[in-house]
Scaffold this motif. Structure first.
Motif, PDB file in Angstrom:
ATOM      1  N   SER A 132     -82.113  35.633  47.354  1.00  0.00           N
ATOM      2  CA  SER A 132     -82.414  36.159  46.018  1.00  0.00           C
ATOM      3  C   SER A 132     -81.171  36.079  45.136  1.00  0.00           C
ATOM      4  CB  SER A 132     -82.890  37.615  46.118  1.00  0.00           C
ATOM      5  OG  SER A 132     -81.884  38.429  46.711  1.00  0.00           O
ATOM      6  N   GLY A 133     -81.399  36.112  43.837  1.00  0.00           N
ATOM      7  CA  GLY A 133     -80.276  36.154  42.907  1.00  0.00           C
ATOM      8  C   GLY A 133     -79.498  34.871  42.771  1.00  0.00           C
ATOM      9  N   LEU A 134     -80.163  33.708  42.906  1.00  0.00           N
ATOM     10  CA  LEU A 134     -79.463  32.445  42.678  1.00  0.00           C
ATOM     11  C   LEU A 134     -79.011  32.359  41.218  1.00  0.00           C
ATOM     12  CD1 LEU A 134     -81.708  29.919  44.658  1.00  0.00           C
ATOM     13  CD2 LEU A 134     -79.272  30.323  45.059  1.00  0.00           C
ATOM     14  N   PRO A 135     -77.853  31.747  40.950  1.00  0.00           N
ATOM     15  CA  PRO A 135     -77.365  31.671  39.570  1.00  0.00           C
ATOM     16  C   PRO A 135     -78.315  30.882  38.672  1.00  0.00           C
ATOM     17  CG  PRO A 135     -75.614  31.140  41.128  1.00  0.00           C
ATOM     18  CD  PRO A 135     -76.890  31.193  41.915  1.00  0.00           C
ATOM     19  N   CYS A 136     -78.459  31.339  37.441  1.00  0.00           N
ATOM     20  CA  CYS A 136     -79.243  30.598  36.458  1.00  0.00           C
ATOM     21  C   CYS A 136     -78.555  30.690  35.098  1.00  0.00           C
ATOM     22  CB  CYS A 136     -80.677  31.107  36.383  1.00  0.00           C
ATOM     23  SG  CYS A 136     -80.842  32.819  35.876  1.00  0.00           S
ATOM     24  N   VAL A 137     -79.011  29.870  34.168  1.00  0.00           N
ATOM     25  CA  VAL A 137     -78.345  29.752  32.872  1.00  0.00           C
ATOM     26  C   VAL A 137     -78.443  31.038  32.062  1.00  0.00           C
ATOM     27  CG1 VAL A 137     -78.413  28.541  30.649  1.00  0.00           C
ATOM     28  CG2 VAL A 137     -78.641  27.247  32.769  1.00  0.00           C
ATOM     29  N   HIS A 138     -79.547  31.768  32.206  1.00  0.00           N
ATOM     30  CA  HIS A 138     -79.822  32.885  31.317  1.00  0.00           C
ATOM     31  C   HIS A 138     -79.249  34.212  31.795  1.00  0.00           C
ATOM     32  CE1 HIS A 138     -82.394  30.039  29.344  1.00  0.00           C
ATOM     33  NE2 HIS A 138     -83.098  29.866  30.453  1.00  0.00           N
ATOM     34  N   GLU A 139     -78.605  34.221  32.953  1.00  0.00           N
ATOM     35  CA  GLU A 139     -78.021  35.461  33.455  1.00  0.00           C
ATOM     36  C   GLU A 139     -76.546  35.242  33.784  1.00  0.00           C
ATOM     37  OE1 GLU A 139     -80.221  36.831  36.793  1.00  0.00           O
ATOM     38  OE2 GLU A 139     -82.133  36.938  35.719  1.00  0.00           O
ATOM     39  N   GLU A 140     -75.723  36.231  33.479  1.00  0.00           N
ATOM     40  CA  GLU A 140     -74.299  36.136  33.777  1.00  0.00           C
ATOM     41  C   GLU A 140     -74.084  36.181  35.292  1.00  0.00           C
ATOM     42  OE1 GLU A 140     -70.912  37.947  31.194  1.00  0.00           O
ATOM     43  OE2 GLU A 140     -71.416  39.412  32.740  1.00  0.00           O
ATOM     44  N   VAL A 141     -73.288  35.252  35.791  1.00  0.00           N
ATOM     45  CA  VAL A 141     -73.019  35.153  37.227  1.00  0.00           C
ATOM     46  C   VAL A 141     -71.720  35.897  37.530  1.00  0.00           C
ATOM     47  CG1 VAL A 141     -72.665  33.590  39.166  1.00  0.00           C
ATOM     48  CG2 VAL A 141     -74.129  32.892  37.253  1.00  0.00           C
ATOM     49  N   VAL A 142     -71.775  36.839  38.455  1.00  0.00           N
ATOM     50  CA  VAL A 142     -70.594  37.615  38.832  1.00  0.00           C
ATOM     51  C   VAL A 142     -70.049  37.085  40.155  1.00  0.00           C
ATOM     52  CG1 VAL A 142     -69.693  39.894  39.418  1.00  0.00           C
ATOM     53  CG2 VAL A 142     -71.444  39.659  37.636  1.00  0.00           C
ATOM     54  N   LEU A 143     -68.748  36.794  40.176  1.00  0.00           N
ATOM     55  CA  LEU A 143     -68.083  36.287  41.369  1.00  0.00           C
ATOM     56  C   LEU A 143     -66.928  37.202  41.746  1.00  0.00           C
ATOM     57  CD1 LEU A 143     -67.864  32.461  40.491  1.00  0.00           C
ATOM     58  CD2 LEU A 143     -69.523  33.563  42.002  1.00  0.00           C
ATOM     59  N   ASP A 144     -66.872  37.622  43.002  1.00  0.00           N
ATOM     60  CA  ASP A 144     -65.740  38.402  43.494  1.00  0.00           C
ATOM     61  C   ASP A 144     -64.498  37.514  43.574  1.00  0.00           C
ATOM     62  OD1 ASP A 144     -67.413  40.543  43.777  1.00  0.00           O
ATOM     63  OD2 ASP A 144     -67.603  40.386  45.960  1.00  0.00           O
ATOM     64  N   ILE A 145     -63.346  38.072  43.267  1.00  0.00           N
ATOM     65  CA  ILE A 145     -62.100  37.306  43.346  1.00  0.00           C
ATOM     66  C   ILE A 145     -61.018  38.093  44.073  1.00  0.00           C
ATOM     67  CG2 ILE A 145     -62.535  35.942  41.265  1.00  0.00           C
ATOM     68  CD1 ILE A 145     -60.522  37.800  39.805  1.00  0.00           C
ATOM     69  N   VAL A 146     -60.061  37.344  44.599  1.00  0.00           N
ATOM     70  CA  VAL A 146     -58.846  37.885  45.211  1.00  0.00           C
ATOM     71  C   VAL A 146     -57.678  37.434  44.341  1.00  0.00           C
ATOM     72  CG1 VAL A 146     -57.346  37.851  47.236  1.00  0.00           C
ATOM     73  CG2 VAL A 146     -59.840  37.783  47.530  1.00  0.00           C
ATOM     74  N   PHE A 147     -56.863  38.358  43.851  1.00  0.00           N
ATOM     75  CA  PHE A 147     -55.728  37.975  43.019  1.00  0.00           C
ATOM     76  C   PHE A 147     -54.635  37.311  43.857  1.00  0.00           C
ATOM     77  CE2 PHE A 147     -57.395  41.137  39.954  1.00  0.00           C
ATOM     78  CZ  PHE A 147     -57.360  40.343  38.824  1.00  0.00           C
ATOM     79  N   GLY A 148     -53.913  36.378  43.242  1.00  0.00           N
ATOM     80  CA  GLY A 148     -52.814  35.680  43.878  1.00  0.00           C
ATOM     81  C   GLY A 148     -53.098  34.197  43.962  1.00  0.00           C
ATOM     82  N   PRO A 149     -52.110  33.379  44.284  1.00  0.00           N
ATOM     83  CA  PRO A 149     -50.741  33.768  44.620  1.00  0.00           C
ATOM     84  C   PRO A 149     -49.799  33.891  43.411  1.00  0.00           C
ATOM     85  CG  PRO A 149     -51.027  31.433  45.005  1.00  0.00           C
ATOM     86  CD  PRO A 149     -52.380  31.959  44.574  1.00  0.00           C
ATOM     87  N   ARG A 150     -50.230  33.442  42.206  1.00  0.00           N
ATOM     88  CA  ARG A 150     -49.296  33.366  41.081  1.00  0.00           C
ATOM     89  C   ARG A 150     -49.670  34.317  39.951  1.00  0.00           C
ATOM     90  NH1 ARG A 150     -44.844  31.597  43.386  1.00  0.00           N
ATOM     91  NH2 ARG A 150     -45.228  29.735  44.667  1.00  0.00           N
ATOM     92  N   THR A 151     -50.137  35.504  40.297  1.00  0.00           N
ATOM     93  CA  THR A 151     -50.455  36.486  39.253  1.00  0.00           C
ATOM     94  C   THR A 151     -49.227  36.874  38.440  1.00  0.00           C
ATOM     95  OG1 THR A 151     -50.221  38.234  40.907  1.00  0.00           O
ATOM     96  CG2 THR A 151     -52.445  37.471  40.439  1.00  0.00           C
ATOM     97  N   ASP A 152     -48.045  36.808  39.068  1.00  0.00           N
ATOM     98  CA  ASP A 152     -46.832  37.211  38.354  1.00  0.00           C
ATOM     99  C   ASP A 152     -46.385  36.174  37.325  1.00  0.00           C
ATOM    100  OD1 ASP A 152     -46.181  35.385  40.312  1.00  0.00           O
ATOM    101  OD2 ASP A 152     -44.360  36.414  40.966  1.00  0.00           O
ATOM    102  N   TRP A 153     -47.111  35.066  37.207  1.00  0.00           N
ATOM    103  CA  TRP A 153     -46.832  34.072  36.173  1.00  0.00           C
ATOM    104  C   TRP A 153     -47.604  34.387  34.886  1.00  0.00           C
ATOM    105  CZ3 TRP A 153     -44.854  28.643  36.526  1.00  0.00           C
ATOM    106  CH2 TRP A 153     -43.957  28.487  37.585  1.00  0.00           C
ATOM    107  N   PHE A 154     -48.440  35.438  34.911  1.00  0.00           N
ATOM    108  CA  PHE A 154     -49.313  35.736  33.778  1.00  0.00           C
ATOM    109  C   PHE A 154     -49.033  37.131  33.236  1.00  0.00           C
ATOM    110  CE2 PHE A 154     -51.342  32.516  36.299  1.00  0.00           C
ATOM    111  CZ  PHE A 154     -51.858  31.640  35.364  1.00  0.00           C
ATOM    112  N   THR A 155     -49.369  37.300  31.974  1.00  0.00           N
ATOM    113  CA  THR A 155     -49.205  38.613  31.351  1.00  0.00           C
ATOM    114  C   THR A 155     -50.241  39.594  31.917  1.00  0.00           C
ATOM    115  OG1 THR A 155     -50.751  38.139  29.552  1.00  0.00           O
ATOM    116  CG2 THR A 155     -48.451  37.496  29.213  1.00  0.00           C
TER     117      THR A 155
END
Length: 525
Positions: A397-420
């Motif tokens: 269920s919940g396959l991505p489609c054009v009309h709904e915002e797709v939420v993706l989990d992320i892990v920060f790194g390795p270069r987060t300290d290069w950004f504000t």
């Protein structure tokens, strides 16, 4: 050593310089740590992919941190000359950056020896260190979507040659006709770590004659007489399996199915091993005729599947269940309503020779069987004894489609300290549009506001993992997927968590994506 997070199954080890990186690589190859699956060396980093079920990240870091940095790999010295026509589209811009004439750029580029430090980015792509110390230029602010095969370029202090036409951000000085990657050679890559390389100026000389390569012969129908005749391939149809893992030493990434769970489900339904090759079909419009009797299953995207018998009788089929096909039956897949990639498995699998141990088609590296085309005949292997057809399954269920915002989990790194701090917050608060330039290499994203960096220095090339969110100077991120390059030179702000990579592989063009961190930023700053 400094350990930087990459994903739930990968860590980046940062070292002082290239010699330390190569020393750690030599140590880990000579005495492997159980649970490590892949090592990707770069200028001053080593990307380590591992199995979390076999070893924890903390234990991995402890054991790597105890390694000596005195080891060295034994290398065979070779000297290779590469003829170059110095008429590249960035030659004048590089000259302007350095404050010298274009002719002086050529003189400096051809006036010194280079050493192959490591391979990556694509099969046959070698990072060449050495050369004139002044030839240190930044990558392009916006990477090109296509750079021709044989392009000779600069990035930071490295020189390199693109073995295939591909996207890239290096500054292009010229073109060579020397093939960097050739599967007909005993060792496909022309340049190997430790080789000495010299560029030779042949501008103005006639181009070398390029021998035509014959198209691959159509495989013969297998002994059991069963095969699929492709009537229509749709937008893109490829053979994909679990991928060609363990080939990073040759500069070859794993590739494989974009949605591995759907691949495994399709194989389970027809009684195959879970990583057996299936046909990966993008956006439907696919049609085949069955020669002989076969059992198939279709998984992945949500969309219509139609069976037409030889006598013209037609009826719809359900996905996620095994289906028996008779001689002359025609199977067709319509345009998906959700998701974009479908997986068609056949009991027994396809009787086609693997390339470097896999049937996966790597669209960036151009390794594996060619893209499936109308008129192709794909032979099917005889069914092994004891191959049990699976019970029907419920589609996800919940396959991505054009009309709904797709939420993706992320892990920060390795270069987060290069950004504000604002950029880190913006990455997760802003909705990102999936642009038409997206493909199996990566999803190109566009946001109303670009991500800003605090560090504008040139990042030495380093290993990139599937799911990496790389940010070029434009501030518009690229999400790397199955056919991503092994190494890259733009900072990675975060990675899509491993459990959402299959979901990322099903996102359609023009959909909107929002990223959700599964750990606080401060843990990685």
């Amino acid at each position: 050593m400094r350990f930087l997070p990459v994903n739930l199954n990968a860590v980046l080890v940062e070292l002082e310089d290239l010699p330390q990186t190569l020393a750690l690589l030599a140590s880990l190859r000579a005495e492997p740590i159980a649970g490590i699956e892949e090592l990707v060396p770069a200028a001053r980093t080593l990307l380590v992919s591992f199995r979390p079920a076999a070893i924890s990240a903390d234990e991995l870091e402890r054991r790597i941190g105890a390694r000596s940095l005195d080891a060295r790999e034994t290398r065979i010295d070779r000297r290779i000359e590469i003829p170059v026509r110095y008429d590249g589209e960035d030659l004048e811009e590089v000259a302007e950056l350095l404050g010298i004439a274009p002719g002086e750029v050529v003189r400096r580029h051809t006036g010194s020896d280079y050493t192959v430090a490591f391979t990556g980015f694509a099969p046959g792509f070698a990072y060449l260190s050495g050369g004139h110390p002044s030839l240190n230029v930044p990558r392009r602010k916006v990477p090109r979507t296509r750079i021709p095969a044989g392009a000779v370029g600069l990035a930071g202090s490295f020189s390199g040659v693109y073995p295939q036409a591909s996207p890239g951000g290096w500054q292009i000085l010229g073109i060579t006709d020397a093939p960097m990657w050739d599967l007909s050679r005993e060792t496909p890559a022309l340049l190997q770590p430790g080789d000495t390389v010299r560029f030779v100026d042949v501008t103005g000389q006639p181009r070398a004659e390029v021998k035509a390569v014959a198209a691959p012969a159509q495989p013969a129908v297998s002994n059991n007489g069963c095969a699929f005749e492709i009537r229509a391939p749709g937008l893109q149809a490829l053979l994909q399996d679990g991928g060609r893992h363990g080939q990073a030493k040759q500069g070859v990434s794993a590739s494989g199915a974009m949605d591995r769970r759907s691949l495994q489900a399709a194989n389970r339904l027809v009684g195959n091993a879970s990583d057996t090759a299936c046909i990966e079909i993008a956006y439907g419009g696919f049609q085949l005729a069955c020669r002989g009797d076969a059992v198939v299953a279709v998984t992945g995207a949500e969309g219509s599947v139609t069976l037409t018998r030889a006598d013209g009788v037609k009826w719809p089929l359900s996905r996620y269940q095994p289906v028996a096909l008779a001689d002359g039956d025609v199977l067709a897949l319509g345009e998906p309503a959700a998701g974009i990639r479908s997986y068609l498995a056949v009991r027994g699998g396809f009787d086609i020779a693997p390339v470097l141990g896999s049937l996966s088609t790597d669209t960036l590296a151009r390794i594996g069987p060619p893209q499936i085309a109308a008129g192709d005949v794909l032979p099917i292997r005889p069914v092994a004894g004891g191959a049990l057809v699976g019970e029907p399954e419920l589609p996800p269920s919940g396959l991505p489609c054009v009309h709904e915002e797709v939420v993706l989990d992320i892990v920060f790194g390795p270069r987060t300290d290069w950004f504000t701090d604002e950029a880190l917050a913006l990455l997760c608060s802003q909705s990102w549009l999936v642009t038409p330039q997206s493909n199996r290499v990566g999803v190109r994203l566009a946001g109303e506001k670009a991500l800003e960096r605090t560090n504008h220095a040139e990042l030495p090339s380093e290993g990139t993992a599937c799911g990496a969110i790389q940010v070029p100077a434009s501030g518009q991120p690229v999400l790397f997927l199955a056919d991503h390059p092994l190494t890259g030179g733009y900072p990675v702000i975060a990675s899509v968590a491993t459990h959402h990579l299959d979901r990322a592989g099903q996102i359609p063009v023009n959909a909107r994506v929002r990223f959700k961190p599964i750990a606080p930023v401060k843990a990685f700053r």
